[in-house]
Motif scaffolding. Sequence first.
Motif, mmCIF file in Angstrom:
data_model
loop_
_atom_site.group_PDB
_atom_site.id
_atom_site.type_symbol
_atom_site.label_atom_id
_atom_site.label_comp_id
_atom_site.label_asym_id
_atom_site.label_seq_id
_atom_site.Cartn_x
_atom_site.Cartn_y
_atom_site.Cartn_z
ATOM 1 N N SER A 1 0.830 -1.207 0.000
ATOM 2 C CA SER A 1 0.000 0.000 0.000
ATOM 3 C C SER A 1 0.876 1.274 0.000
ATOM 4 C CB SER A 1 -1.003 -0.090 1.161
ATOM 5 O OG SER A 1 -0.984 1.026 1.936
ATOM 6 N N VAL A 2 2.005 1.233 0.735
ATOM 7 C CA VAL A 2 2.911 2.394 0.708
ATOM 8 C C VAL A 2 3.528 2.539 -0.697
ATOM 9 C CG1 VAL A 2 5.108 3.298 1.593
ATOM 10 C CG2 VAL A 2 3.395 2.453 3.184
ATOM 11 N N ILE A 3 3.871 1.424 -1.320
ATOM 12 C CA ILE A 3 4.433 1.497 -2.679
ATOM 13 C C ILE A 3 3.398 2.133 -3.625
ATOM 14 C CG2 ILE A 3 5.093 0.092 -4.698
ATOM 15 C CD1 ILE A 3 6.619 -1.756 -2.810
ATOM 16 N N GLU A 4 2.159 1.701 -3.496
ATOM 17 C CA GLU A 4 1.105 2.221 -4.367
ATOM 18 C C GLU A 4 0.967 3.750 -4.205
ATOM 19 O OE1 GLU A 4 -0.118 0.156 -6.591
ATOM 20 O OE2 GLU A 4 -1.193 1.887 -7.418
ATOM 21 N N LYS A 5 0.979 4.177 -2.932
ATOM 22 C CA LYS A 5 0.871 5.635 -2.681
ATOM 23 C C LYS A 5 2.028 6.372 -3.337
ATOM 24 C CE LYS A 5 -1.124 5.528 1.899
ATOM 25 N NZ LYS A 5 -0.756 5.595 3.300
ATOM 26 N N ASN A 6 3.221 5.786 -3.257
ATOM 27 C CA ASN A 6 4.397 6.461 -3.809
ATOM 28 C C ASN A 6 4.426 6.420 -5.334
ATOM 29 O OD1 ASN A 6 6.540 7.508 -1.709
ATOM 30 N ND2 ASN A 6 5.551 5.722 -0.803
ATOM 31 N N ILE A 7 3.889 5.357 -5.900
ATOM 32 C CA ILE A 7 3.832 5.295 -7.370
ATOM 33 C C ILE A 7 2.986 6.454 -7.886
ATOM 34 C CG2 ILE A 7 2.893 4.000 -9.340
ATOM 35 C CD1 ILE A 7 3.842 1.447 -8.125
ATOM 36 N N HIS A 8 1.925 6.760 -7.157
ATOM 37 C CA HIS A 8 1.026 7.829 -7.610
ATOM 38 C C HIS A 8 1.688 9.202 -7.631
ATOM 39 C CE1 HIS A 8 -2.621 5.757 -8.518
ATOM 40 N NE2 HIS A 8 -2.418 4.973 -7.465
ATOM 41 N N LEU A 9 2.803 9.325 -6.920
ATOM 42 C CA LEU A 9 3.489 10.627 -6.910
ATOM 43 C C LEU A 9 4.373 10.801 -8.152
ATOM 44 C CD1 LEU A 9 4.611 10.662 -3.156
ATOM 45 C CD2 LEU A 9 2.585 11.727 -4.158
ATOM 46 N N LEU A 10 4.531 9.724 -8.934
ATOM 47 C CA LEU A 10 5.415 9.794 -10.110
ATOM 48 C C LEU A 10 4.620 10.221 -11.342
ATOM 49 C CD1 LEU A 10 7.261 6.374 -9.603
ATOM 50 C CD2 LEU A 10 8.052 8.643 -8.880
ATOM 51 N N ASP A 11 5.338 10.682 -12.390
ATOM 52 C CA ASP A 11 4.590 10.998 -13.620
ATOM 53 C C ASP A 11 4.188 9.696 -14.306
ATOM 54 O OD1 ASP A 11 6.627 10.045 -15.303
ATOM 55 O OD2 ASP A 11 7.691 11.954 -15.206
ATOM 56 N N GLU A 12 3.354 9.830 -15.329
ATOM 57 C CA GLU A 12 2.725 8.634 -15.890
ATOM 58 C C GLU A 12 3.730 7.628 -16.460
ATOM 59 O OE1 GLU A 12 -0.761 8.473 -18.865
ATOM 60 O OE2 GLU A 12 -1.186 10.032 -17.384
ATOM 61 N N LYS A 13 4.731 8.191 -17.156
ATOM 62 C CA LYS A 13 5.723 7.305 -17.775
ATOM 63 C C LYS A 13 6.477 6.499 -16.698
ATOM 64 C CE LYS A 13 9.775 7.567 -20.726
ATOM 65 N NZ LYS A 13 10.895 8.437 -20.835
ATOM 66 N N ALA A 14 6.892 7.227 -15.637
ATOM 67 C CA ALA A 14 7.639 6.562 -14.572
ATOM 68 C C ALA A 14 6.746 5.532 -13.864
ATOM 69 C CB ALA A 14 8.167 7.587 -13.581
ATOM 70 N N GLN A 15 5.485 5.882 -13.683
ATOM 71 C CA GLN A 15 4.549 4.934 -13.035
ATOM 72 C C GLN A 15 4.537 3.627 -13.819
ATOM 73 O OE1 GLN A 15 0.560 6.111 -12.138
ATOM 74 N NE2 GLN A 15 1.165 8.089 -11.315
ATOM 75 N N HIS A 16 4.450 3.763 -15.133
ATOM 76 C CA HIS A 16 4.378 2.596 -15.987
ATOM 77 C C HIS A 16 5.659 1.757 -15.853
ATOM 78 C CE1 HIS A 16 3.432 0.165 -19.457
ATOM 79 N NE2 HIS A 16 4.664 0.394 -19.899
#
Length: 473
Positions: free
Chosen positions: A440-455
């Motif tokens: 869940s912490v990873i998910e929250k942190n992924i959301h702080l990245l831009d779309e390309k980085a999230q992918h």
Amino acid sequence: MKFSPEKYAIPDVPMQPFIDTGEIWGFLNKTVSTPGRVKEVIKKSLAKNRLNLEEVAVLINAADSGSMQLIKEGARELKKKIYGNRIVLFAPLYVGNKCSNNCAYCGFKTSNKDAVRKTLSDEELVREIEALEDNGQKRLILVYGEHAQYSPGFIAQTVKTAYSVKKGKGEIRRVNINAAPLDIEGFRTVKEAGIGTYQVFQETYHREAYKTYHLRGKKADFDYRLTSLDRALEAGLDDVGIGALFGLYDWRFEVMGLVRHTNHLEACYNIGPHTISFPRIKDASMLDLGDEYFVSDENFTRLVAILRLAVPYTGMILTAREPAKLRNQLIQFGVSQIDGGTRIELGSYAEKEQGHDLKKGQFRINDDRSLNEIIDELLQQDMLPSFCTACYRLGRTGEHFMEFSVPGFIKRFCSPNAMLTLAEYLVDYAPERTAEMGWSVIEKNIHLLDEKAQHQVREKIGRIKQGERDLYF
Ligand code: SAM
Ligand code: SF4
């Protein structure tokens, strides 16, 4: 960033001592600290500038509660804005406690006949490393007493062994060193073994006080110790850690000494220390010290915040010498690395019985939480535990400096790599509850990245779940 040398009483010359006791006391005694000046100095630090000695004295001399609050808030803001919520985790591994010095504060001192002396054999070293890998550790600091047996060749061999042990999915990806100062040739030898940071603590920057604690042995030579990291840098190491042992002399002087040491390395080598450590004296077998310079929790918190502001680009290490509650608080003021699951008795990671014995360790630790317990608590605080070693292995040296100075570096590299190393831990070692919190912490942190980085991060995490390891940006 180009460092600009300041002018101090003793000019900065490579391999030459640089501490002028009178000058440091001069700054401390003469610098006037007003709330307005404190604000200015904090502003300079928040603009990512290292402070000079006069400015550090302004923070140290702040006496009103408002200013002291501002200093803590400034450190908190710097940490949050610049470094985000990552905390790097590591473990110390004591390799040998034979010692020919007689440091008054240390359980390993040569005159301590109660100490149980031991040097890990190759097999014992391997067993320790396997036990550490079984817990999920990826980063170690190997620790040694100062003894003829612990030659540069011996140290290099233990480092190579640490890198070679691979148990299950485990491996050690970074090995730092805390050992006695070497000569240039010796530093070259350990560099070739692939060490990360070489740490040497000056213990106290006050020459006269230093003498009283180090009456014999090689360590009695203040200047040889003071210039040890110059020799390391001359030898081509570019990653060094400084430290002072708080409780030997006035804490204000030691903070100034650490900053002066930083200035010296910048002026001579255009590189600052990779890390600063600020161990506080703890009980030890045959401890032989008064409490004249005891540092209270309040002053300790203050000095951590001041150091954070003084050298904004440097990693700060807080070890299990300090109790869990205080560590949890100090993480907020700028500490970037902590040890977890720490055992300091020789050979104790591989032992089933886990008790503390002062005669077998160097001092008493006050946080004996397991690595997983620490990770749980970090996750509960929404922090991101990290085992990242990417920069060092990709040759992006001076990594801490880069994350600090290169715009967007943290979002592009540090946070994604922290998430990937945490993901490995969650898949390989974490119990269910930790894994739930971790994802869940990873998910929250992924959301702080831009779309390309999230992918990209999601793609790599998918591969980790399929069994690939050691993926990084
Ligand atoms: N023998 C090497 C040396 O002296 O540089 C390695 C250092 S020692 C194993 C690691 C550090 O532990 C010392 O540099 C000192 O700062 C710290 N230390 C020693 N005694 C301590 C005590 N009683 N409490 C807390 N830290 C202590
Ligand atoms: Fe030996 Fe280092 Fe302890 Fe001093 S601090 S007695 S040199 S292990």
